[in-house]
Design a protein around this motif. Structure first.
Motif, short mmCIF file in Angstrom:
data_model
loop_
_atom_site.label_atom_id
_atom_site.label_comp_id
_atom_site.label_asym_id
_atom_site.label_seq_id
_atom_site.Cartn_x
_atom_site.Cartn_y
_atom_site.Cartn_z
N ALA A 767 73.79 -137.11 -24.42
CA ALA A 767 72.88 -136.79 -25.12
C ALA A 767 72.56 -137.42 -26.44
N LEU A 768 72.89 -138.21 -27.41
CA LEU A 768 72.08 -138.96 -28.10
C LEU A 768 71.14 -139.91 -27.22
N VAL A 769 71.70 -140.95 -27.20
CA VAL A 769 70.96 -142.21 -26.26
C VAL A 769 69.50 -141.31 -25.37
N GLU A 770 70.04 -140.17 -24.97
CA GLU A 770 68.75 -138.92 -24.17
C GLU A 770 67.68 -139.10 -25.71
N VAL A 771 67.78 -138.98 -26.38
CA VAL A 771 67.25 -138.07 -27.67
C VAL A 771 66.48 -139.40 -28.08
N LEU A 772 67.03 -140.91 -28.36
CA LEU A 772 66.60 -141.47 -28.59
C LEU A 772 65.78 -142.50 -27.87
N SER A 773 65.69 -141.93 -26.49
CA SER A 773 65.22 -143.17 -25.73
C SER A 773 63.67 -142.25 -25.07
N ARG A 774 63.65 -141.43 -26.56
CA ARG A 774 62.28 -140.70 -25.26
C ARG A 774 61.21 -140.99 -26.22
N HIS A 775 59.96 -140.92 -25.91
CA HIS A 775 58.40 -140.94 -26.22
C HIS A 775 58.17 -140.00 -26.90
N ILE A 776 57.70 -139.29 -27.74
CA ILE A 776 57.27 -138.24 -28.68
C ILE A 776 55.97 -137.43 -28.67
N HIS A 777 55.70 -136.81 -29.45
CA HIS A 777 54.80 -136.09 -28.98
C HIS A 777 53.18 -137.10 -30.21
N ASP A 778 51.91 -137.26 -30.09
CA ASP A 778 51.54 -138.11 -31.10
C ASP A 778 51.83 -139.41 -31.52
N GLU A 779 52.52 -139.62 -30.73
CA GLU A 779 52.91 -141.28 -30.25
C GLU A 779 51.52 -141.99 -30.43
N SER A 780 52.06 -142.80 -31.60
CA SER A 780 50.68 -144.15 -31.56
C SER A 780 50.84 -145.76 -31.13
N TRP A 781 50.33 -146.27 -30.38
CA TRP A 781 51.00 -147.76 -29.26
C TRP A 781 50.23 -148.60 -30.28
N LEU A 782 51.15 -149.72 -29.99
CA LEU A 782 50.62 -150.94 -30.59
C LEU A 782 48.92 -151.57 -29.81
N GLY A 783 48.65 -151.94 -30.80
CA GLY A 783 47.16 -152.07 -30.48
C GLY A 783 46.29 -150.91 -30.60
N HIS A 784 46.66 -149.45 -30.65
CA HIS A 784 45.79 -148.54 -31.55
C HIS A 784 46.01 -147.90 -32.64
N ARG A 799 37.47 -157.51 -33.79
CA ARG A 799 38.62 -157.94 -33.67
C ARG A 799 40.08 -157.77 -33.13
N PHE A 800 39.94 -156.38 -33.70
CA PHE A 800 41.17 -155.65 -33.22
C PHE A 800 41.15 -155.04 -32.18
N LYS A 801 39.71 -155.20 -31.45
CA LYS A 801 39.29 -154.92 -29.78
C LYS A 801 40.05 -155.37 -29.34
N GLN A 802 39.96 -157.08 -29.83
CA GLN A 802 40.37 -158.13 -28.92
C GLN A 802 42.18 -158.38 -28.81
N PHE A 803 42.41 -157.70 -30.15
CA PHE A 803 44.04 -157.36 -29.87
C PHE A 803 44.87 -156.47 -28.94
N ARG A 804 43.94 -155.35 -28.76
CA ARG A 804 44.21 -154.74 -27.29
C ARG A 804 44.10 -155.03 -26.31
N ASP A 805 42.64 -155.96 -26.05
CA ASP A 805 42.34 -156.69 -25.01
C ASP A 805 43.65 -157.95 -24.73
N GLU A 806 43.93 -158.55 -25.56
CA GLU A 806 45.30 -159.39 -25.13
C GLU A 806 46.87 -158.31 -24.52
N LEU A 807 47.04 -157.57 -25.64
CA LEU A 807 47.53 -156.96 -25.25
C LEU A 807 47.85 -156.07 -23.69
N GLN A 808 46.46 -156.08 -23.25
CA GLN A 808 46.71 -155.43 -21.84
C GLN A 808 46.79 -157.05 -20.80
#
Length: 858
Positions: A767-784, A799-808
């Protein structure tokens, strides 16, 4: 990249950003008619609260003209947020009404340029201030990203001030805002004495004095961590009780979330209800049915077959909730939160997915190749090291019992010396730090070893296990009782080899959760967050850079201390380290170094990469097919390039950094207070050069985003199957000639199952690792960013848009690697693609293993 990406390539992007302006650009604003500025403000009411007739008053503060009476910026007349000001209701859901007010600010002719917003809550309820914007000349806009709870004035006794989205180093602050900037930081620091109320937005440091509960008896006593040579530790957020005494824990078990954190650090109500719902779902599927069945007389405390464990995931369990559980939740949860998650308790089906490790092949977890692959691409890929000398030896010089004859048969015809010279022997070591603890750990039915595991790198870059050494302390000082096991495919030796691998995984699981996951991410980063809030104004560019990477971390750390890390908490119940768990993490904190948490330094330290001045970051992986290392370096470089450009945009030379008193106080407090038990160690960066600031910021962002994602979010797919990644053992490996060995010979499978955690412990761990493995509401992603208006600086936005493009682009590279059949460690025999370091630009919330969140928020 330095300054080069802020040249002509950026200039081409500027035309895409319209309608925003900084105070630096409005030195000669000509306002619209009759000394009026038009604006709007967006707030969110608490759920269920009716719309008040008089909610708040708002004023604008000048950034260019000083009021001679106050020596601060001039202010406009107050504008009241009332019924007649409502533009429209933007949304109305379980989170509460979101309202937009359209405002008219009247001012004197010599008002100047608006630079701050002052708001006073005159209602009896709190509300959430999302943002504001002010329209100036030619439809240009000044933006205020606020995202803060505003409590009633009769409670706080103070107005709130918010600065526009323009960044200033301290010595560049408009004169009218200097005192406001200082006062706001003083408010956040508090005076260090008062206890905390719900509305207090105060950040201060404390020791880990909240882990034990002496009121419940000696069994629940735990030492204070931090502030002593014996028990050093990072500092945590002060919750208001005296730091010299133990805090008393309120009862609550799994559902105890009643702990103070500043309002702006708290989960949203929707996120909290989703988080608690995830816990309840996992409990309904795994823990509660086992708690119920354990009451049945004659029921075995251990699983009796592999099929029984498999049915945990395939049967319809937990259809009905015991009334005692409902009563418990009602008693220990806030009423509104209980109502929000009540529907989860009544759902007909809560069946969770089958962990991927057994989804395609039920017995792949027993495979030696998969055992080795996990050290490169599993839940803990940061422990394996290249062996530098043979045989391995302890820090006190005592040599391992592993002999050349134990491993030479597995070296594809090479001698040990030849394999060592070719960097082909690796070690996973959980030995020295465990030996002093084993006598205390091996009580209450726990049977743990210190372990060393040697592996060989084959020509296809997969790892083949060579030998396992398991050690127990002996009666003679500086000696150990050692047993060495080597791979076998049939008979008794094969069964013993499986037991030895299980014991290795147990020690690795404990190290992963306590050290790599908790200590080296959650715990060590909290002082950086506290110091940022206390010392860097929201106007400071570094505060604005780091802010999205600190979202919700203080809240999840507080919940962890209350539910998982405390005496009798989830980790003590599920990990072999038991009541010594946090003491053990304190011991290993003694060897922690922030500079070695940079990915390149970590890889070189472990011998997984070599220094190469002709490669990015001067680092070259020892072999390409190390998924964590290969993907991680790509992410690291994208983060560093972005941070470098960002920092050089605001600091023109090293002197501008040295004279930045906010950044100097920030770093000094991190070192001498937040990590004060290690402040005198020589490895700390001196914050005198821009390059050192870039290193520090890149490492911080790496730790809280990609590193945490790599070791946390993929856990359920492997550790969700407890045979593959057990967390404690109840039996030692039997010795020939004993009764235990006879029992083992009669039924090796039964002995193996009885060696593993009991049913309740095992299901609690799932149960613990199942909870820890989940993405959750209002997640903010790297590059966003949460808002497109996060900063009023067009070059930085570009420049931040370029960072997001690099991550893609990195995400595309990872996809290519995962499809390359030559890279065998990318999928393994379990056919699980390595995706935990896929950036989050297109990550799906329903895909557990994908996406890098910006922050440690679970």
């Amino acid at each position: 990249m330095g300054k080069r990406s802020l040249c002509s390539s950026i200039i081409d992007c500027l035309n895409s950003f319209q309608g925003s302006v900084s105070a630096k650009d409005v030195s000669s604003i000509k306002y619209p008619e009759h000394n009026i500025i038009y604006g709007e403000i967006i707030i969110q009411l608490c759920p269920g609260k009716s719309f008040p007739k008089r909610l708040a008053s708002v004023q604008l503060c000048s950034s260019s003209n000083i009021d001679p009476d106050t020596r601060k910026g001039r202010v406009t007349q107050k504008v009241l947020l009332k019924n007649r000001n409502i533009g429209k209701i933007i949304s109305n859901d379980s989170e509460g009404k979101v309202l937009k007010y359209e405002l008219e600010f009247r001012f004197e002719p010599d008002f100047g340029n608006p630079g701050a917003l002052i708001i006073k809550n005159e209602h009896k309820h709190k509300f959430f201030l999302q943002s504001a914007s002010i329209q100036i000349h030619h439809n240009q806009t000044i933006n205020f990203e606020c995202n803060s709870w505003i409590y009633p004035f009769h409670l706080t006794k103070t107005d709130r001030i918010f600065f526009q989205n323009t960044c200033y180093l301290p010595n560049q602050t408009p004169g009218c805002l200097v005192e406001f900037r200082k006062e706001e930081l003083m408010r956040l620091r508090g005076d260090g004495t008062e206890e905390r109320n719900e509305w207090d937005q105060i950040y201060d440091y404390d020791y880990y004095n909240d882990l034990g509960n002496p009121d419940k008896g000696q069994e629940y006593e735990r030492p204070i961590l931090g502030g002593s040579e014996m028990y050093p530790y990072p500092r945590r957020l002060k919750t208001g009780l005296p730091s010299s005494s133990h805090e008393t824990r309120s009862p609550g078990g799994w559902f105890n979330i009643d702990v103070y954190v500043p309002p702006d650090e708290r989960f949203s109500q929707k996120k909290m209800s989703e988080f608690m719902s995830n816990i309840i779902r996992a409990a309904m599927q795994f823990v509660i049915p086992e708690a119920r069945s354990s009451k049945i007389e004659g029921k075995s405390s251990h699983f009796e077959s592999f099929d029984q464990i498999h049915r945990l995931f395939t049967s319809n369990r937990g259809h009905e909730i015991e009334e005692w559980v409902v009563k418990l939740l009602k008693q220990r949860m806030p009423k509104d939160l209980y109502k929000r998650i009540e529907h989860v308790l009544r759902e007909n089906s809560v069946k969770l997915s089958l962990p991927q490790i057994i989804a395609g092949n039920e017995f792949v977890w027993m495979d030696d190749e998969e055992f080795g692959r996990q050290m490169l691409a599993g839940t803990n890929p940061t422990g394996i090291m290249c062996l530098r000398s043979f045989p391995p030896k302890s820090k006190n010089g005592v040599r391992s019992s592993i002999k050349q004859s134990d491993i030479e048969h597995g070296l594809d015809g090479l001698t040990v010396k030849q394999a060592m010279n070719q960097w082909r022997i690796f070690i996973l070591e959980h030995h020295d730090y465990l030996m002093p603890f084993l006598r205390r750990i091996n009580t209450r039915g726990i049977c743990a070893y210190a372990s060393r595991t040697l592996l060989y790198l084959r020509n296809d870059y997969t790892l083949k296990p060579l030998a396992i050494e398991l050690s127990l302390p002996s009666s003679s000082p500086h000696k150990a009782i050692n047993r060495v096991f080597v791979p076998a495919s049939t008979g008794t030796e094969a069964a013993l080899w499986q037991l030895a691998k299980a014991h290795v995984v147990v020690t690795d699981s404990g190290f992963h959760q306590l050290i790599n996951h908790w200590l080296k991410t959650h715990a060590v980063i909290e002082p950086y967050i506290i110091s940022t809030r206390r010392n860097l104004s929201v106007m400071h560019p570094i505060h604005r850079l780091l802010d999205p990477h600190f979202k919700d971390t203080i809240q999840i750390n507080a919940i962890a201390r209350n539910m998982a890390l405390n005496a009798g908490g989830i980790l003590e119940k599920t990990l072999f380290t038991g009541h010594t768990s946090m003491e053990l993490s304190s011991l290993l904190y003694k060897s922690w170094r922030f500079d070695q948490q940079s990915l390149p330094s970590d890889l070189i330290k472990r011998g997984m990469a070599i220094y190469n001045p002709n490669r990015p970051e001067n680092v070259e992986l020892l072999f390409e097919d190390y998924p964590y290392g290969a993907d991680g370096l790509d992410i690291w470089m994208a983060i560093k390039n972005w941070v470098t450009d960002y920092v050089f945009h605001f600091y023109k030379d090293d002197d501008s950094l040295r004279y930045d008193y906010e950044i100097q106080e920030w770093w000094s407090e991190i070192r001498y207070v937040g990590h004060g038990d290690k402040c005198n160690e020589p490895w700390w960066y001196e914050m005198t050069t821009i390059s050192n600031l870039v290193k520090a910021l890149t490492t911080i962002i790496w730790i809280v985003s990609a590193h945490h994602a790599a070791i946390s979010l993929g856990q359920y797919e492997y550790a969700g199957y407890p045979l593959y990644r057990p967390t404690l053992c109840r039996e030692y490996i039997p010795v020939e000639g004993t009764m235990e060995f006879a029992e083992f010979l009669m039924s090796p499978d039964k002995y193996f199952l009885n060696m593993l955690p009991e049913r309740f412990e095992m299901t609690l761990g799932i149960a613990l690792v199942e909870v820890l493995s989940r993405h959750i509401h209002d997640e903010s992603w790297l590059g966003h960013q949460q808002s497109m208006k996060w900063i009023d600086d067009e070059r930085i936005q570009c420049r931040f848009k370029q960072f997001r493009d690099e991550l893609q682009e990195v995400q595309k590279k990872i996809g290519v690697r995962n499809r390359d059949p030559k890279l065998k460690n990318r999928r393994g025999r379990a056919n699980i693609p390595y995706e935990v370091l896929c950036p989050g630009a297109t990550a799906s919330k329903d895909t557990i293993r994908r996406g890098i969140p910006n922050s440690i928020n679970i």
